[in-house]
Design an enzyme around this catalytic site. Sequence first.
Site, PDB file in Angstrom:
ATOM      1  N   ARG A 142       0.834  -1.203   0.000  1.00  0.00           N
ATOM      2  CA  ARG A 142       0.000   0.000   0.000  1.00  0.00           C
ATOM      3  C   ARG A 142       0.874   1.260   0.000  1.00  0.00           C
ATOM      4  O   ARG A 142       0.568   2.257   0.657  1.00  0.00           O
ATOM      5  CB  ARG A 142      -0.959   0.013   1.191  1.00  0.00           C
TER       6      ARG A 142
ATOM      7  N   CYS B 141     -10.185  -0.825   3.537  1.00  0.00           N
ATOM      8  CA  CYS B 141      -9.624  -1.358   4.781  1.00  0.00           C
ATOM      9  C   CYS B 141      -9.058  -0.230   5.634  1.00  0.00           C
ATOM     10  O   CYS B 141      -8.336   0.634   5.144  1.00  0.00           O
ATOM     11  CB  CYS B 141      -8.533  -2.386   4.484  1.00  0.00           C
TER      12      CYS B 141
ATOM     13  N   GLU C 163      -4.260   2.010   7.236  1.00  0.00           N
ATOM     14  CA  GLU C 163      -4.121   1.936   5.781  1.00  0.00           C
ATOM     15  C   GLU C 163      -4.811   3.140   5.154  1.00  0.00           C
ATOM     16  O   GLU C 163      -4.364   3.674   4.149  1.00  0.00           O
ATOM     17  CB  GLU C 163      -4.724   0.641   5.243  1.00  0.00           C
TER      18      GLU C 163
END
Length: 290
Positions: A164, A215, A285
Amino acid sequence: MTLELLHKPGMAQLTSLGIGGNARVLAKVRDEAGLDELSRFVEREGSDLLAIGEGSNILAGDGELNLALVQMACERKAEAEISGTSVRVPADMRLPGLLSVLIKNGLSGMEGLAGIPGSVGGSVAMNAGSYGTDMQSSVKRVRLWTPEKGLFWKDAANLKWGYRHFSTGTDEFFLVWEVEFELAPSTEAEVRSRIKDTFDKKKATQPVTAKTAGCVFKNPEGYSAGKLLDDAGFRGRNLGGMGFSEMHANFLENKGNGTAAQALELMSQATEAVSDKFGVTLKPEVIILS
């Protein structure tokens, strides 16, 4: 108008989570000519700059935010250029739209990304991924814009990728303008079937139609953030208009009139509980703007 400036834009309208106060200003780049004006905007605004796509991974704070936002929002229809197994698309094309192009042309490699919302540029900028694949796996090169260099192509191998995470390797403000992908030949039927399977699996286990920012926490190495949150009792935990999803504990949902304060308090409670119970530190995240 090649560069449109909006003062005090509402973050609730700019993000999929639908919460947040007002940024200071939003610069919408309408075409390539607008990049010259953008250079002057960047110079004028200084350091508090953020490039956003469709805001599908952003948790914006309440109240007034000292932020200058830049968004690629061209007025022409976002279309793909296809040459063999290479696909070149503008960064403001939506990721689901790109997957539709891949289905029609029988090009495989990105099926695991089905169900991820947002723009192609935003997906590259956070190296979005799921089910064992990510953007990096298929990106051949990226066309970037910086105030100093203007538009230029950079091979994927010369960019910094991680879980990410995506970086150009410098601290300079950048905008993803175009992306070229390299895919594998397949058939329309096979690609369609795999994308449908992925989406059906997500729909059965994740709140894909709810107001979320994807998420909330990254998966710690060797762990599933969702399972840790579930085992710590946070599935379905609510506070005001915000709550952890009943379907998947690693998704925060705006259930109606939610606020950033409620979302951040739930995240704080969850982080503390998981740390106390399992000795594991959860890291966001979602991008938190405050």
